[in-house]
Design an enzyme around this catalytic site. Structure first.
Site, PDB file in Angstrom:
ATOM      1  N   SER A 134       6.942   5.714  -3.879  1.00 13.77           N
ATOM      2  CA  SER A 134       5.931   4.846  -3.280  1.00 13.77           C
ATOM      3  C   SER A 134       6.537   3.456  -3.121  1.00 13.77           C
ATOM      4  CB  SER A 134       4.677   4.842  -4.158  1.00 13.77           C
ATOM      5  OG  SER A 134       3.687   3.986  -3.651  1.00 13.77           O
ATOM      6  N   TYR A 149       1.156  -0.543   5.902  1.00 15.09           N
ATOM      7  CA  TYR A 149       2.207   0.049   5.072  1.00 15.09           C
ATOM      8  C   TYR A 149       1.726   0.196   3.633  1.00 15.09           C
ATOM      9  CZ  TYR A 149       6.448   0.502   2.303  1.00 15.09           C
ATOM     10  OH  TYR A 149       7.384   0.927   1.402  1.00 15.09           O
ATOM     11  N   LYS A 153       1.041   3.562   1.033  1.00 17.02           N
ATOM     12  CA  LYS A 153       1.566   3.701  -0.324  1.00 17.02           C
ATOM     13  C   LYS A 153       0.441   3.765  -1.359  1.00 17.02           C
ATOM     14  CE  LYS A 153       5.843   3.931   0.901  1.00 17.02           C
ATOM     15  NZ  LYS A 153       6.571   5.221   0.771  1.00 17.02           N
TER      16      LYS A 153
END
Length: 278
Positions: A134, A149, A153
């Site tokens: 991650s 983004y 994650k």
């Protein structure tokens, strides 16, 4: 230490390539994937214990073919590392639906494709380890321009927590790794994507983009050789961690976020807890 078979995605550069090199040096079997087989073969070379594979992580048939090829070559599958992914810099408003969905398609659904194909084999043998790479951005989202983004994650962190509970009865360990800034090619132009239609008003996002690409890139504090070695060491522990904050910056940001959450819960405790039925 017994020889294990590792399956690594996104292995033609960065952490993925470092995994290949370190694991082969340790005597493990390594199946590794890349979008282009030629890139992987050029970067990693050849080795009797190495199986380079071309794989489209967003295509489940392609993923299944790669997993089956690994089993055919080595006869087993022990550790899966979901490393493939890419960065996206853009304010939440200025990123198009297509741009946001594509980032989720690779960073989230790509890993899920691998997990769905690997789990039946790991369950059958009642052992194994799934390691999802991650980011500290999966725990701390306060980076201008990294909202989508970070959301990908955060999603990886979320399904990893659930998977860890689901997989435990089968003797399968699950770890989510949250690296900070490591000196890989992550911030290079071939690994980071920016919005097609930028909005001039978002100066903080443009500043963040400039700082990351021109100042942070090449000056990251994390050593990828040490980072990958640390992940491998954690995987060899009798009880591997569920959460692995990787890098001094990741640890510092993680601790700061945890302190902030604790303070916010305390400050609003009376209001928050006053919503139950009397």
């Amino acid at each position: 230490m017994s020889t294990k078979t590792w399956f690594i995605t996104g292995a033609s550069k960065g952490f993925g390539l470092e995994f290949v090199q370190q694991l082969l040096a340790k005597g493990h079997n390594v199946a590794a994937t890349s979008r282009k087989l030629s890139d992987l073969e050029k970067a990693a070379g050849s080795h009797e214990n190495f199986l380079p594979l071309e794989m489209d992580i967003t295509n489940e048939e392609s993923v299944a073919k790669a997993i089956n090829a690994t089993l055919a070559k080595f006869g087993s599958l022990d550790t899966v590392v979901n490393n493939a992914g890419y960065g996206l810099i853009g304010a939440v408003e200025e990123l198009s639906d297509a741009e946001a969905r594509k980032n989720f398609e690779v960073n989230v659904f790509g890993s899920l494709n691998v997990i769905r194909q690997a789990m039946p084999h790991l369950r059958a043998q009642k052992s194994g380890h799934i390691i999802n790479i991650s980011s500290i951005g999966g725990y701390v989202g306060a980076f201008p321009g990294f909202g989508i983004y970070c959301a990908t994650k955060f999603a990886v962190n979320g399904f990893t927590e659930a998977l860890a509970v689901e997989a435990k009865p089968f003797g399968i360990d699950v770890t989510v790794v949250m690296p900070g800034y490591f000196r890989t090619n992550f911030l290079e132009s071939d690994s980071i994507v920016v919005p097609q239609n930028q909005i001039d008003s978002y100066q903080s996002t443009r500043d963040s983009q400039r700082i990351h690409q021109q100042e942070i890139n090449g000056n990251q504090p994390g050593d990828p050789v040490k980072g990958v070695a640390a992940i491998i060491e954690a995987s060899e522990a009798q009880n591997p961690p569920l959460y692995l904050f990787l890098g001094s910056d990741s640890v510092a940001m993680g601790e700061a976020k945890s302190d902030t959450i604790k303070q916010e819960i305390g400050a609003w405790r009376e209001l928050s807890t006053g919503t139950d039925f009397n």
